[in-house]
Design an enzyme around this catalytic site. Structure first.
Site, PDB file in Angstrom:
ATOM      1  N   PRO A 172       0.798  -1.234   0.000  1.00 53.39           N
ATOM      2  CA  PRO A 172       0.000   0.000   0.000  1.00 53.39           C
ATOM      3  C   PRO A 172       0.830   1.284   0.000  1.00 53.39           C
ATOM      4  O   PRO A 172       1.846   1.396   0.698  1.00 53.39           O
ATOM      5  CB  PRO A 172      -0.824  -0.128   1.279  1.00 53.39           C
ATOM      6  CG  PRO A 172      -1.000  -1.601   1.454  1.00 53.39           C
ATOM      7  CD  PRO A 172       0.316  -2.200   1.007  1.00 53.39           C
ATOM      8  N   CYS A 173       0.353   2.252  -0.783  1.00 50.37           N
ATOM      9  CA  CYS A 173       1.065   3.514  -0.968  1.00 50.37           C
ATOM     10  C   CYS A 173       0.701   4.620   0.033  1.00 50.37           C
ATOM     11  O   CYS A 173       1.542   5.489   0.295  1.00 50.37           O
ATOM     12  CB  CYS A 173       0.803   4.044  -2.381  1.00 50.37           C
ATOM     13  SG  CYS A 173       1.326   2.941  -3.700  1.00 50.37           S
ATOM     14  N   PRO A 174      -0.540   4.675   0.569  1.00 47.92           N
ATOM     15  CA  PRO A 174      -0.929   5.812   1.408  1.00 47.92           C
ATOM     16  C   PRO A 174       0.028   6.169   2.538  1.00 47.92           C
ATOM     17  O   PRO A 174       0.144   7.358   2.873  1.00 47.92           O
ATOM     18  CB  PRO A 174      -2.302   5.381   1.943  1.00 47.92           C
ATOM     19  CG  PRO A 174      -2.864   4.520   0.870  1.00 47.92           C
ATOM     20  CD  PRO A 174      -1.678   3.754   0.352  1.00 47.92           C
ATOM     21  N   PRO A 175       0.740   5.221   3.171  1.00 50.28           N
ATOM     22  CA  PRO A 175       1.654   5.629   4.245  1.00 50.28           C
ATOM     23  C   PRO A 175       2.755   6.580   3.799  1.00 50.28           C
ATOM     24  O   PRO A 175       3.357   7.268   4.633  1.00 50.28           O
ATOM     25  CB  PRO A 175       2.249   4.298   4.721  1.00 50.28           C
ATOM     26  CG  PRO A 175       1.213   3.271   4.387  1.00 50.28           C
ATOM     27  CD  PRO A 175       0.646   3.746   3.078  1.00 50.28           C
ATOM     28  N   PHE A 176       3.041   6.626   2.474  1.00 50.34           N
ATOM     29  CA  PHE A 176       4.184   7.401   1.986  1.00 50.34           C
ATOM     30  C   PHE A 176       3.805   8.483   0.979  1.00 50.34           C
ATOM     31  O   PHE A 176       4.665   9.278   0.595  1.00 50.34           O
ATOM     32  CB  PHE A 176       5.198   6.454   1.333  1.00 50.34           C
ATOM     33  CG  PHE A 176       5.558   5.274   2.182  1.00 50.34           C
ATOM     34  CD1 PHE A 176       6.355   5.422   3.297  1.00 50.34           C
ATOM     35  CD2 PHE A 176       5.068   4.006   1.884  1.00 50.34           C
ATOM     36  CE1 PHE A 176       6.678   4.337   4.095  1.00 50.34           C
ATOM     37  CE2 PHE A 176       5.382   2.913   2.666  1.00 50.34           C
ATOM     38  CZ  PHE A 176       6.189   3.080   3.783  1.00 50.34           C
TER      39      PHE A 176
END
Length: 415
Positions: A77-81
């Site tokens: 998943p991309c949202p953390p970064f």
């Protein structure tokens, strides 16, 4: 001929999977949370084993069953970064990057391939990246980071992706990042045939206007509404190319279509897929309704980019070319000196680690960034504080980690 099998985590709708297949890998397993994406994978490759569910749960799959596979790959998943988000990193319940690194210690693949958004390459995550490199080194891997632009590999959009490749020491000297493609079509070149497929007479003129590379396709999430082509800045870029970015069309324009008062026609899901790298060379069918299809397409790793990186890994496996001496890259010297110390590290020690003059506010800022991903103990008994590195905040497989409760709470909107 030797078989090179891949286990793919967070496989999505198959962009990376298709590219890796083109590079010569055979799928031992694809793991994905989203039911619609799993349906698409099964629709296109019925022979693949697809496991649906939380990738970090052994109820979904048992990593130890795949020990020794050639490649462990995924687009966690991309949202953390993401730069557009809060960049919570290790404290985001969706963060699986650190867990995927630990997974390599269980699966023991010959190589690891993980891709994520450009935000992970930013100074905010220097300590996180250093931790990843150090952990992979302790597991016996040599790791490489690279920011790749999809437009360098024949895909008509920018789409920067930060890619990690880690390999065993015997293969690593043969790994080289792929060379750019000779030609990348513009948006107009890529989809003019689709735009004119219903007889719209303005298709050729539109294609001349759309003679640019597209901004990054944004897949959106279950949390935020339906399908459109991105935030305000992206919509302006699309408008300059004659594309109405406020939604996705059901079909191409009809012969007499008139777009007076609008930037131009909307794209269909098929057109978006073409701009994302699917084509006659990368044939793929997406299941579900329009918004579902759009999210699958928009959140994917472009197949030609995956094929290029996968081919570089395959060449390294086969020891093609002249081996190169690899220099280790240091992302965060402050993290490194904290990690190497058993006690508190003084301000002067941190300055020496950086190797250039640096003032107290800058040290404090760097420590503040680190403290978002690591526990940092501060001792302020003296004029200048000293610091001690504590535990990594990220989920790496802990049974009591907050990630599990948050995952269950927000599972319905994770995408």
């Amino acid at each position: 001929m030797a078989s090179f099998e891949v286990v793919e985590i967070c496989a999505g709708a198959g962009g990376q999977a298709l590219g890796l297949e083109r590079a010569g890998f055979e799928h031992a397993l694809a793991v994905e949370l989203d039911q619609n994406a799993c349906n698409t994978l099964r629709e296109n490759r019925s022979e693949w084993k697809v496991a649906q569910g939380d990738v970090a749960s052994e109820d979904t799959w048992k990593p130890a069953d795949y020990e020794g596979v050639a490649l462990l790959a995924g687009g966690v998943p991309c949202p953390p970064f993401t730069i557009a988000g809060k960049q919570l990193g290790a404290t985001d319940e969706r963060d699986l990057f650190a867990w995927a690194i630990e997974l390599a210690g269980v699966v023991r693949p010959r190589a690891l391939l993980l891709e994520n958004v450009r935000g992970l390459s930013m100074p905010r995550f220097a300590g996180y990246r250093q931790h990843v490199l150090d952990r992979l080194a302790s597991l016996g891997y040599v790791a490489f980071w690279q920011l790749l632009q999809a437009s360098d590999f024949g895909v008509p959009q920018l789409r920067p992706r930060f890619v990690l490749v880690a390999m065993k020491p015997e293969d690593a000297p043969y790994f080289e990042w792929p060379e750019p493609a000779e030609h990348t079509p513009s948006v107009g070149e890529a989809v003019v045939d689709l735009m004119g497929s219903n007889g719209w007479r303005g298709a050729d003129a539109w294609a001349k206007r759309a003679s640019k590379i597209a901004p990054t396709i944004v897949g959106g999430s279950k949390k935020h509404g339906g399908a459109d082509l991105g935030p305000t800045r992206a919509k302006r870029a699309w408008a300059e190319m004659g594309v109405d970015a406020l939604g996705v069309a059901d079909e191409a324009p009809l012969p007499g279509a008139d777009f007076t008062g609008k930037p131009g026609p909307k794209l269909t899901c098929e057109m978006v897929a073409r701009i994302q790298g699917w084509s006659d060379d990368y044939d793929w069918n997406f299941t579900g309704r329009k918004t579902t299809k759009y999210r699958q397409i928009g959140n994917a790793f472009p197949p030609p980019v995956a094929a290029a990186v996968g081919s570089s890994i395959m060449r390294a496996f086969k020891h093609v070319g002249v081996p190169q001496q690899r220099e280790s890259v240091e992302h965060d010297p402050i993290y490194r000196v904290l990690r190497e110390s058993d006690g508190f590290v003084t301000f002067n020690q941190l300055v020496r680690a950086v190797g250039r003059p640096i003032d107290a506010p800058e040290i404090e800022r760097r420590i503040s960034l680190l403290s978002r991903d690591f526990h940092i103990e501060v001792n302020e008994d003296k004029a200048l504080p000293s610091y001690k590195l504590g535990a990594f905040r990220a989920f790496v497989g802990q049974e009591d980690h907050d990630r599990h409760e948050l995952f269950m709470k927000y599972q319905a909107r994770i995408s």
